[in-house]
Write an enzyme that holds these catalytic residues in place. Structure first.
Site, PDB file in Angstrom:
ATOM      1  CG  HIS A  67      19.563  -8.637 -37.481  1.00 57.08           C
ATOM      2  ND1 HIS A  67      18.297  -8.253 -37.590  1.00 57.08           N
ATOM      3  CD2 HIS A  67      20.056  -8.515 -36.282  1.00 57.08           C
ATOM      4  CE1 HIS A  67      17.807  -8.055 -36.201  1.00 57.08           C
ATOM      5  NE2 HIS A  67      19.001  -8.012 -35.544  1.00 57.08           N
TER       6      HIS A  67
ATOM      7  CG  HIS B 123      15.683 -11.268 -30.667  1.00 56.89           C
ATOM      8  ND1 HIS B 123      15.136 -10.641 -30.084  1.00 56.89           N
ATOM      9  CD2 HIS B 123      16.642 -10.530 -31.123  1.00 56.89           C
ATOM     10  CE1 HIS B 123      15.643  -9.428 -29.840  1.00 56.89           C
ATOM     11  NE2 HIS B 123      16.683  -9.277 -30.695  1.00 56.89           N
TER      12      HIS B 123
HETATM   13  O1  G3P Z   1      23.106  -8.272 -31.824  1.00 53.07           O
HETATM   14  C1  G3P Z   1      23.020  -7.361 -32.814  1.00 53.07           C
HETATM   15  C2  G3P Z   1      21.520  -7.121 -33.197  1.00 53.07           C
HETATM   16  O2  G3P Z   1      21.261  -8.433 -33.535  1.00 53.07           O
HETATM   17  C3  G3P Z   1      20.713  -6.144 -32.640  1.00 53.07           C
HETATM   18  O3  G3P Z   1      20.312  -6.787 -31.459  1.00 53.07           O
HETATM   19  O4  G3P Z   1      18.131  -6.872 -30.442  1.00 53.07           O
HETATM   20  O5  G3P Z   1      18.271  -7.481 -32.803  1.00 53.07           O
HETATM   21  O6  G3P Z   1      19.550  -8.772 -30.977  1.00 53.07           O
HETATM   22  P1  G3P Z   1      19.118  -7.765 -31.353  1.00 53.07           P
HETATM   23 CA    CA Z   2      21.170  -9.947 -31.816  1.00 50.61          CA
END
Ligand code: G3P
Ligand code: CA
Length: 349
Positions: free
Chosen positions: A41, A83
């Site tokens: 992530h 992000h």
């Molecule tokens: O895209 C899935 C995960 O990354 C959760 O969302 O807000 O961290 O982009 P976000």
């Molecule tokens: Ca994401």
């Protein structure tokens, strides 16, 4: 798979350091236990600033199966990996470009050129309180640094594809089209631009190692019905699901069937699968994964963190949480800031 002209322009010292420092496994077999995957992530963002190239190289070396890119467009229509659609949380834009904020006090990437954004320093996420920066995850990488920069989607793909060639592995990418309606309102077709870059780098069919993700159902449909057919390619699509009331339909059996007309996977916030109020050792598991699998969708919940305060009360360790999700709830993968922990967990199963 491709040539790497953009990568040559990067300063790679920090990236290489993360690969050779000796703290990482020299041999990095894939994480998979069965077909289950680990998605890094924003990279190995528990250890290095999110979406920095060193964080991506570290995630690769840790054995992640896929590495995530959140993608935003600049004023001059370049695709960057970050992000937020604003630059304030993770860069020094407020100090470097006074007077460039919008009425809400924030600095939007679409108002800055790529060259301007590349000149910024990237750090761990922070808020400003009483004129002082407060690091959101204080245990993570120190704020006092100027070694990290924003990079483009093309640069990150070249890093992953280059490592795939030099290691013989086939690690995938997992780009998210960030706030597509916002971008369209700004006159920028982010979804179409992302697909163009993916095609240029050889991602053209569902067997290629890419998942394209978005929170916006209208964008998912546009990708499926217009953008991918017009590009003459067919990629795996993932519908992300947050806890918003307007998206409650996405958690119903009928809603999942509707999503499955367009998507190959579902990316729910993890409490939609295991109730965060579950008592210790007795996770309350929703029918969401069952609905998804019955409709042919893979399920990749987010986000698995082990920072203080992030472990739900029903699990007594990060690994027990992984056990609950991977093998009791039967998800197909997880998004985690700590890909080494999930990789090692799956290797041990
Ligand atoms: O895209 C899935 C995960 O990354 C959760 O969302 O807000 O961290 O982009 P976000
Ligand atoms: Ca994401």
């Amino acid at each position: 798979m491709q040539v790497f002209p953009v990568l040559k322009r990067l300063t790679l010292g920090a990236i290489v350091m993360s690969l050779v420092a000796g703290i990482l496994p020299a041999s990095t077999a894939l994480a998979q236990s069965g077909d289950k995957i680990v998605v890094a992530h924003r990279g190995a963002s528990g250890y290095l600033p999110e979406h920095s190239l060193p964080a991506k190289a570290m995630a690769y070396a840790m054995g992640a199966d896929y590495i995530e890119q959140d993608v935003v467009m600049t004023r001059d229509d370049q695709l960057i990996v970050i992000h937020d659609i604003t630059l304030d949380r993770t860069t020094d834009v407020a100090e470097r470009f006074p007077g460039r904020a919008r009425e809400d006090g924030l600095h939007y990437a679409v108002d800055f050129t790529l060259d301007e954004i590349l000149s910024l320093h990237v750090t761990e996420g922070f808020t400003v309180e009483n004129g002082q920066k407060r690091q959101l995850y204080p245990e993570r990488f120190p704020m006092e640094t100027s070694i990290f920069r924003v990079h483009t989607l093309a640069q990150e793909i070249e890093l992953v594809q280059g490592l795939n060639r030099s290691t013989g592995r086939d690690v995938g990418i997992y780009p998210e089209i960030k706030s597509p309606a916002f971008h369209l309102a700004e006159g920028k077709d982010l979804g179409r631009a992302v697909i163009k870059v993916l095609k240029e780098y050889g991602y053209t069919q569902k067997s290629d190692k890419v998942f394209v993700q978005t929170f916006e159902f209208d964008e998912l449909k546009r990708l499926h019905d217009e953008i991918l057919p017009e590009a003459g390619i067919d990629l795996n699509l993932v519908q992300l699901v947050d806890g918003g009331d307007e998206n409650a339909w996405m958690q119903t059996e009928d809603g999942i069937a509707e999503i499955a007309r367009y998507a190959d996977g579902l990316g729910p916030e993890k409490s939609m699968i295991v109730d965060r109020r579950s008592p210790p050792g007795a996770p309350i598991i929703s029918p969401l994964v069952g609905y998804a699998h019955a409709n042919g969708l893979q399920v990749h919940p987010y986000t698995f963190r082990l920072d203080p305060g992030q472990l739900p009360g029903y699990a007594d360790s990060f690994e027990q949480m992984l056990e609950i999700f991977y093998f009791q709830a039967d998800v197909d993968g997880v998004f985690t800031d700590f890909p080494d922990r999930a990789v090692n967990f799956l290797r041990g199963r």
